[in-house]
Design an enzyme around this catalytic site. Structure first.
Site, PDB file in Angstrom:
ATOM      1  N   LYS A   1     -28.662  52.717  -4.831  1.00  0.00           N
ATOM      2  CA  LYS A   1     -29.320  53.939  -4.355  1.00  0.00           C
ATOM      3  C   LYS A   1     -28.379  54.779  -3.487  1.00  0.00           C
ATOM      4  O   LYS A   1     -28.303  55.987  -3.646  1.00  0.00           O
ATOM      5  CB  LYS A   1     -30.573  53.600  -3.521  1.00  0.00           C
ATOM      6  CG  LYS A   1     -31.583  52.713  -4.232  1.00  0.00           C
ATOM      7  CD  LYS A   1     -32.828  52.491  -3.391  1.00  0.00           C
ATOM      8  CE  LYS A   1     -32.593  51.815  -2.057  1.00  0.00           C
ATOM      9  NZ  LYS A   1     -32.080  50.422  -2.160  1.00  0.00           N
TER      10      LYS A   1
ATOM     11  N   ARG B   1     -40.372  52.141   2.870  1.00  0.00           N
ATOM     12  CA  ARG B   1     -40.261  50.756   2.397  1.00  0.00           C
ATOM     13  C   ARG B   1     -41.585  50.025   2.499  1.00  0.00           C
ATOM     14  O   ARG B   1     -41.682  48.881   2.081  1.00  0.00           O
ATOM     15  CB  ARG B   1     -39.240  50.002   3.252  1.00  0.00           C
ATOM     16  CG  ARG B   1     -37.830  49.900   2.635  1.00  0.00           C
ATOM     17  CD  ARG B   1     -36.943  49.316   3.714  1.00  0.00           C
ATOM     18  NE  ARG B   1     -35.806  48.568   3.265  1.00  0.00           N
ATOM     19  CZ  ARG B   1     -34.562  49.021   3.271  1.00  0.00           C
ATOM     20  NH1 ARG B   1     -34.307  50.260   3.585  1.00  0.00           N
ATOM     21  NH2 ARG B   1     -33.565  48.223   2.930  1.00  0.00           N
TER      22      ARG B   1
ATOM     23  N   ARG C   1     -19.849  43.775  -1.708  1.00  0.00           N
ATOM     24  CA  ARG C   1     -19.855  45.108  -1.106  1.00  0.00           C
ATOM     25  C   ARG C   1     -19.095  45.139   0.211  1.00  0.00           C
ATOM     26  O   ARG C   1     -19.181  44.226   1.022  1.00  0.00           O
ATOM     27  CB  ARG C   1     -21.291  45.561  -0.861  1.00  0.00           C
ATOM     28  CG  ARG C   1     -21.373  46.921  -0.183  1.00  0.00           C
ATOM     29  CD  ARG C   1     -22.722  47.547  -0.312  1.00  0.00           C
ATOM     30  NE  ARG C   1     -23.714  46.936   0.545  1.00  0.00           N
ATOM     31  CZ  ARG C   1     -24.970  47.366   0.619  1.00  0.00           C
ATOM     32  NH1 ARG C   1     -25.363  48.374  -0.138  1.00  0.00           N
ATOM     33  NH2 ARG C   1     -25.832  46.771   1.412  1.00  0.00           N
TER      34      ARG C   1
ATOM     35  N   ARG D   1     -20.849  44.073   5.796  1.00  0.00           N
ATOM     36  CA  ARG D   1     -22.054  44.096   6.633  1.00  0.00           C
ATOM     37  C   ARG D   1     -22.537  42.665   6.882  1.00  0.00           C
ATOM     38  O   ARG D   1     -22.505  41.842   5.974  1.00  0.00           O
ATOM     39  CB  ARG D   1     -23.162  44.871   5.909  1.00  0.00           C
ATOM     40  CG  ARG D   1     -23.093  46.355   6.119  1.00  0.00           C
ATOM     41  CD  ARG D   1     -24.037  47.126   5.241  1.00  0.00           C
ATOM     42  NE  ARG D   1     -25.411  46.655   5.209  1.00  0.00           N
ATOM     43  CZ  ARG D   1     -26.399  47.271   4.559  1.00  0.00           C
ATOM     44  NH1 ARG D   1     -26.146  48.397   3.894  1.00  0.00           N
ATOM     45  NH2 ARG D   1     -27.612  46.789   4.549  1.00  0.00           N
TER      46      ARG D   1
ATOM     47  N   ARG E   1     -33.551  39.520   2.087  1.00  0.00           N
ATOM     48  CA  ARG E   1     -33.846  40.958   1.952  1.00  0.00           C
ATOM     49  C   ARG E   1     -34.534  41.252   0.616  1.00  0.00           C
ATOM     50  O   ARG E   1     -35.416  42.102   0.538  1.00  0.00           O
ATOM     51  CB  ARG E   1     -32.548  41.774   2.087  1.00  0.00           C
ATOM     52  CG  ARG E   1     -32.062  41.825   3.531  1.00  0.00           C
ATOM     53  CD  ARG E   1     -30.608  42.220   3.628  1.00  0.00           C
ATOM     54  NE  ARG E   1     -30.317  43.529   3.104  1.00  0.00           N
ATOM     55  CZ  ARG E   1     -29.128  43.900   2.622  1.00  0.00           C
ATOM     56  NH1 ARG E   1     -28.120  43.032   2.586  1.00  0.00           N
ATOM     57  NH2 ARG E   1     -28.938  45.110   2.175  1.00  0.00           N
TER      58      ARG E   1
HETATM   59  P1  AMP Z   1     -30.349  49.292   4.039  1.00  0.00           P
HETATM   60  O1  AMP Z   1     -29.035  49.841   4.482  1.00  0.00           O
HETATM   61  O2  AMP Z   1     -31.261  50.330   3.446  1.00  0.00           O
HETATM   62  O3  AMP Z   1     -30.201  48.078   3.173  1.00  0.00           O
HETATM   63  O4  AMP Z   1     -31.088  48.819   5.376  1.00  0.00           O
HETATM   64  C1  AMP Z   1     -30.532  47.802   6.194  1.00  0.00           C
HETATM   65  C2  AMP Z   1     -31.615  47.236   7.089  1.00  0.00           C
HETATM   66  O5  AMP Z   1     -32.137  48.247   7.936  1.00  0.00           O
HETATM   67  C3  AMP Z   1     -32.837  46.666   6.355  1.00  0.00           C
HETATM   68  O6  AMP Z   1     -32.639  45.340   5.926  1.00  0.00           O
HETATM   69  C4  AMP Z   1     -33.901  46.777   7.441  1.00  0.00           C
HETATM   70  O7  AMP Z   1     -33.747  45.768   8.417  1.00  0.00           O
HETATM   71  C5  AMP Z   1     -33.542  48.096   8.115  1.00  0.00           C
HETATM   72  N1  AMP Z   1     -34.222  49.248   7.476  1.00  0.00           N
HETATM   73  C6  AMP Z   1     -33.642  50.290   6.827  1.00  0.00           C
HETATM   74  N2  AMP Z   1     -34.575  51.149   6.393  1.00  0.00           N
HETATM   75  C7  AMP Z   1     -35.775  50.651   6.773  1.00  0.00           C
HETATM   76  C8  AMP Z   1     -37.122  51.054   6.591  1.00  0.00           C
HETATM   77  N3  AMP Z   1     -37.423  52.183   5.905  1.00  0.00           N
HETATM   78  N4  AMP Z   1     -38.090  50.274   7.117  1.00  0.00           N
HETATM   79  C9  AMP Z   1     -37.809  49.161   7.811  1.00  0.00           C
HETATM   80  N5  AMP Z   1     -36.566  48.698   7.994  1.00  0.00           N
HETATM   81  C10 AMP Z   1     -35.549  49.431   7.488  1.00  0.00           C
END
Ligand code: AMP
Length: 215
Positions: free
Chosen positions: A13, A88, A127, A160, A171
């Site tokens: 994404k 989410r 990644r 990360r 996740r």
């Molecule tokens: P991402 O970079 O989108 O994979 O997000 C990394 C982490 O940030 C996720 O595993 C969550 O802990 C937190 N996170 C990001 N976006 C959200 C969201 N919309 N709702 C809740 N937690 C989020």
């Protein structure tokens, strides 16, 4: 155009959002990036979010909804945006609907990246990210020109902490528990389009370009 890119972690994404934003002059809003910056800055939100992120859990809706709303209200979002990683949960989706309604607007399209688990694992374990500009790399498929150094800004490239196998699996599990239901939520509203998240980055970019240029 106001779009949501929906799909599991590792669906591509973020990578596609960057390209699509360039092609259609949209702003890329990644709640994950916003949170990682808050953590790096050591802000109150960052300190609170960090423990959830490290465990692969979702940050509470009460935190994330306000962060996303604030970002969407900035000037560079007036012409449209792509939400990547938000919403989410159903609560977040409802808050987003309300926020847009209040400003006399609505989502144009939600694009769901359907992606298989082995592709997710392969992409996320390999990644790497630039600490400075957030650019994405992969140890096999998207190497930087100089190892450990970002092609774009010269920043340091790192893995990360939540891209380790155990946290990735968590996740993905959290995604199925909390976020899968949004597919139906948006399908019922007739704004869902589906793409194949397993496709190579360049091929999927062409599909998205075609899909969005007719809108
Ligand atoms: P991402 O970079 O989108 O994979 O997000 C990394 C982490 O940030 C996720 O595993 C969550 O802990 C937190 N996170 C990001 N976006 C959200 C969201 N919309 N709702 C809740 N937690 C989020």
């Amino acid at each position: 155009m106001k779009l949501v890119f929906l799909g599991p972690p590792g669906a591509g994404k973020g990578t596609q959002a960057e390209e699509t934003c360039k092609s259609f002059s949209l702003t890329h809003i990644s709640t994950g990036d916003i949170l990682r910056k808050a953590v790096a800055d050591g802000s109150d939100v960052g300190l609170e979010a960090k423990k959830y992120m490290e465990e692969g859990d979702l940050v509470p809706d009460s935190i994330i909804v306000g962060l996303a709303a604030d970002r969407m209200s900035e000037d560079d979002c007036a012409e449209g945006f792509i939400l990547d990683g938000f919403p989410r949960t159903i609560v977040q989706a409802q808050a987003l609907d309300e926020e847009l309604q209040n400003s006399g607007s609505r989502l144009d399209l939600v694009i769901y990246f359907e992606t298989s688990e082995d592709v997710i694992i392969r992409r996320l374990t390999g990644r790497r990210i630039c600490r400075k500009c957030g650019a994405n790399y992969h140890i096999e498929t998207m190497k930087p020109r100089v190892e450990g150094v970002c092609d774009r800004c010269g920043g340091e490239i790192y893995q990360r902490s939540d891209d380790k196998l155990g946290t990735i699996k968590k996740r993905v599990k959290v995604y199925h528990e909390e976020t899968d239901s949004l597919i139906e939520y948006y399908r019922e509203r007739d704004i869902l389009a589906e793409v194949d998240g397993d496709e190579a980055v360049s091929e999927l970019a062409v599909v998205l370009e075609g899909m969005l240029s007719v809108r």
